[in-house]
Design a protein around this motif. Structure first.
Motif, PDB file in Angstrom:
ATOM      1  N   GLY A 167     -31.784 -17.651 -16.534  1.00 30.66           N
ATOM      2  CA  GLY A 167     -30.850 -16.622 -16.963  1.00 30.66           C
ATOM      3  C   GLY A 167     -31.056 -16.117 -18.376  1.00 30.66           C
ATOM      4  O   GLY A 167     -30.389 -15.183 -18.803  1.00 30.66           O
ATOM      5  N   GLN A 168     -31.991 -16.700 -19.127  1.00 34.04           N
ATOM      6  CA  GLN A 168     -32.242 -16.288 -20.511  1.00 34.04           C
ATOM      7  C   GLN A 168     -33.476 -15.397 -20.567  1.00 34.04           C
ATOM      8  O   GLN A 168     -34.508 -15.719 -19.979  1.00 34.04           O
ATOM      9  CB  GLN A 168     -32.474 -17.506 -21.410  1.00 34.04           C
ATOM     10  CG  GLN A 168     -31.299 -18.424 -21.530  1.00 34.04           C
ATOM     11  CD  GLN A 168     -30.124 -17.740 -22.204  1.00 34.04           C
ATOM     12  OE1 GLN A 168     -30.285 -16.845 -23.018  1.00 34.04           O
ATOM     13  NE2 GLN A 168     -28.930 -18.160 -21.857  1.00 34.04           N
ATOM     14  N   PRO A 169     -33.397 -14.275 -21.290  1.00 39.55           N
ATOM     15  CA  PRO A 169     -34.586 -13.425 -21.421  1.00 39.55           C
ATOM     16  C   PRO A 169     -35.677 -14.145 -22.214  1.00 39.55           C
ATOM     17  O   PRO A 169     -35.409 -14.736 -23.251  1.00 39.55           O
ATOM     18  CB  PRO A 169     -34.080 -12.194 -22.174  1.00 39.55           C
ATOM     19  CG  PRO A 169     -32.762 -12.564 -22.743  1.00 39.55           C
ATOM     20  CD  PRO A 169     -32.243 -13.745 -21.983  1.00 39.55           C
ATOM     21  N   ILE A 170     -36.894 -14.101 -21.687  1.00 38.64           N
ATOM     22  CA  ILE A 170     -38.037 -14.732 -22.349  1.00 38.64           C
ATOM     23  C   ILE A 170     -38.937 -13.672 -22.969  1.00 38.64           C
ATOM     24  O   ILE A 170     -39.363 -13.798 -24.109  1.00 38.64           O
ATOM     25  CB  ILE A 170     -38.843 -15.609 -21.361  1.00 38.64           C
ATOM     26  CG1 ILE A 170     -37.963 -16.702 -20.771  1.00 38.64           C
ATOM     27  CG2 ILE A 170     -40.087 -16.187 -22.023  1.00 38.64           C
ATOM     28  CD1 ILE A 170     -37.403 -17.695 -21.771  1.00 38.64           C
ATOM     29  N   ARG A 171     -39.227 -12.615 -22.204  1.00 39.45           N
ATOM     30  CA  ARG A 171     -40.050 -11.523 -22.734  1.00 39.45           C
ATOM     31  C   ARG A 171     -39.800 -10.262 -21.920  1.00 39.45           C
ATOM     32  O   ARG A 171     -39.264 -10.317 -20.821  1.00 39.45           O
ATOM     33  CB  ARG A 171     -41.533 -11.881 -22.740  1.00 39.45           C
ATOM     34  CG  ARG A 171     -42.131 -12.069 -21.363  1.00 39.45           C
ATOM     35  CD  ARG A 171     -43.630 -12.386 -21.465  1.00 39.45           C
ATOM     36  NE  ARG A 171     -44.155 -12.804 -20.201  1.00 39.45           N
ATOM     37  CZ  ARG A 171     -44.623 -11.986 -19.272  1.00 39.45           C
ATOM     38  NH1 ARG A 171     -44.618 -10.693 -19.476  1.00 39.45           N
ATOM     39  NH2 ARG A 171     -45.097 -12.454 -18.136  1.00 39.45           N
ATOM     40  N   THR A 172     -40.202  -9.151 -22.507  1.00 37.06           N
ATOM     41  CA  THR A 172     -40.073  -7.881 -21.816  1.00 37.06           C
ATOM     42  C   THR A 172     -41.360  -7.575 -21.075  1.00 37.06           C
ATOM     43  O   THR A 172     -42.422  -8.111 -21.401  1.00 37.06           O
ATOM     44  CB  THR A 172     -39.783  -6.739 -22.804  1.00 37.06           C
ATOM     45  OG1 THR A 172     -40.833  -6.687 -23.759  1.00 37.06           O
ATOM     46  CG2 THR A 172     -38.444  -6.943 -23.495  1.00 37.06           C
ATOM     47  N   GLY A 173     -41.245  -6.715 -20.097  1.00 36.03           N
ATOM     48  CA  GLY A 173     -42.407  -6.236 -19.348  1.00 36.03           C
ATOM     49  C   GLY A 173     -42.710  -4.811 -19.762  1.00 36.03           C
ATOM     50  O   GLY A 173     -42.719  -4.483 -20.940  1.00 36.03           O
ATOM     51  N   PRO A 188     -38.249 -21.625 -26.876  1.00 43.01           N
ATOM     52  CA  PRO A 188     -39.233 -20.731 -26.244  1.00 43.01           C
ATOM     53  C   PRO A 188     -40.366 -20.394 -27.217  1.00 43.01           C
ATOM     54  O   PRO A 188     -40.116 -20.113 -28.393  1.00 43.01           O
ATOM     55  CB  PRO A 188     -38.428 -19.467 -25.917  1.00 43.01           C
ATOM     56  CG  PRO A 188     -36.999 -19.849 -26.055  1.00 43.01           C
ATOM     57  CD  PRO A 188     -36.938 -21.000 -26.990  1.00 43.01           C
ATOM     58  N   LEU A 189     -41.595 -20.444 -26.737  1.00 41.22           N
ATOM     59  CA  LEU A 189     -42.760 -20.171 -27.580  1.00 41.22           C
ATOM     60  C   LEU A 189     -43.139 -18.696 -27.517  1.00 41.22           C
ATOM     61  O   LEU A 189     -43.094 -18.084 -26.448  1.00 41.22           O
ATOM     62  CB  LEU A 189     -43.941 -21.041 -27.143  1.00 41.22           C
ATOM     63  CG  LEU A 189     -43.745 -22.537 -27.375  1.00 41.22           C
ATOM     64  CD1 LEU A 189     -44.837 -23.338 -26.691  1.00 41.22           C
ATOM     65  CD2 LEU A 189     -43.695 -22.846 -28.860  1.00 41.22           C
ATOM     66  N   ASN A 190     -43.520 -18.137 -28.645  1.00 39.41           N
ATOM     67  CA  ASN A 190     -43.940 -16.733 -28.719  1.00 39.41           C
ATOM     68  C   ASN A 190     -45.275 -16.549 -28.026  1.00 39.41           C
ATOM     69  O   ASN A 190     -46.175 -17.378 -28.157  1.00 39.41           O
ATOM     70  CB  ASN A 190     -44.096 -16.288 -30.179  1.00 39.41           C
ATOM     71  CG  ASN A 190     -42.805 -16.314 -30.945  1.00 39.41           C
ATOM     72  OD1 ASN A 190     -41.730 -16.407 -30.373  1.00 39.41           O
ATOM     73  ND2 ASN A 190     -42.908 -16.225 -32.255  1.00 39.41           N
ATOM     74  N   GLY A 191     -45.411 -15.442 -27.313  1.00 42.29           N
ATOM     75  CA  GLY A 191     -46.687 -15.077 -26.720  1.00 42.29           C
ATOM     76  C   GLY A 191     -47.105 -15.917 -25.537  1.00 42.29           C
ATOM     77  O   GLY A 191     -48.225 -15.790 -25.062  1.00 42.29           O
ATOM     78  N   LYS A 192     -46.240 -16.792 -25.067  1.00 42.38           N
ATOM     79  CA  LYS A 192     -46.564 -17.649 -23.925  1.00 42.38           C
ATOM     80  C   LYS A 192     -45.363 -17.692 -23.000  1.00 42.38           C
ATOM     81  O   LYS A 192     -44.235 -17.536 -23.445  1.00 42.38           O
ATOM     82  CB  LYS A 192     -46.846 -19.087 -24.364  1.00 42.38           C
ATOM     83  CG  LYS A 192     -48.040 -19.290 -25.217  1.00 42.38           C
ATOM     84  CD  LYS A 192     -48.184 -20.772 -25.523  1.00 42.38           C
ATOM     85  CE  LYS A 192     -49.450 -21.072 -26.273  1.00 42.38           C
ATOM     86  NZ  LYS A 192     -49.612 -22.508 -26.486  1.00 42.38           N
ATOM     87  N   ASP A 193     -45.623 -17.924 -21.750  1.00 39.04           N
ATOM     88  CA  ASP A 193     -44.532 -18.173 -20.810  1.00 39.04           C
ATOM     89  C   ASP A 193     -44.296 -19.681 -20.784  1.00 39.04           C
ATOM     90  O   ASP A 193     -44.461 -20.347 -19.762  1.00 39.04           O
ATOM     91  CB  ASP A 193     -44.883 -17.650 -19.418  1.00 39.04           C
ATOM     92  CG  ASP A 193     -45.013 -16.137 -19.404  1.00 39.04           C
ATOM     93  OD1 ASP A 193     -44.423 -15.485 -20.286  1.00 39.04           O
ATOM     94  OD2 ASP A 193     -45.685 -15.601 -18.512  1.00 39.04           O
TER      95      ASP A 193
END
Length: 180
Positions: A155-161, A66-71
């Motif tokens: 099912g894996q967390p990518i980022r918070t809202g 997973p890349l930081n700051g991007k979906d």
């Protein structure tokens, strides 16, 4: 084989690849030297979950990072005997999470104990920062509850809202906040 590991604070590329079951020098060299794949080295953040597909002998077939700051996710794949790195945009699912905690020593200690991400803990401090001095006013036994968004992929967390609602009881006075 499918392997999944969470990045630790002291991880290097070599340690992460070894924990993922990858014993493929060509893959390691590619990740270190390819300009696009080098994003992995720059973005080794603790808590991030990385997945890999390997052959029986530890040969890398695919790595999902997973890349930081991007979906988005960086995928390193072996195609026709050669490694290729590409960015893949993720379709995220929004989930609502409810958590609560009790202050024993500090706000961040309590949010860590409750399994609340640091970005949400920082938002909580911002929301109530005008009413509560989090350095001087916190007392053992103060409590908080909050509802916040988290975005996941497979099912894996990518980022918070954002925090949708929060309640903080400090020195027997309750403060409430709602996203409107």
């Amino acid at each position: 084989f499918l392997h999944e590991e969470q990045i630790d604070r002291s991880d290097t590329i070599a340690r992460l690849l070894a924990r993922l079951g990858i014993s493929d020098q060509a893959a390691s060299d590619y990740i270190r030297n390819d300009p696009e794949a080098q994003a992995i080295s720059r973005q080794l953040r603790p808590g991030k979950i990385v997945s890999a597909k390997t052959g029986e002998d530890g040969e890398l077939l695919a790595l999902y990072f997973p890349l930081n700051g991007k979906d988005a996710m960086l995928i390193v794949e072996k195609i026709n005997g050669r490694f290729v790195a590409r960015e893949h945009t993720l379709e995220l699912e929004k989930q609502t999470i409810i958590k609560s905690g009790e202050i024993k020593s500090s706000l961040f200690g309590a949010t860590d104990a409750a399994g609340i991400p640091d970005r949400i803990a920082s938002q909580l401090a911002e929301v109530f920062g005008a009413d509560i001095d989090f350095y001087r006013d916190l007392r053992r036994g103060d409590r908080f509850s909050l509802v916040y968004e988290i975005f996941t992929h497979a099912g894996q967390p990518i980022r918070t809202g954002r925090i949708l609602s929060a309640e903080f009881t400090n020195n027997q006075k309750t403060h409430n906040a709602y996203w409107f």
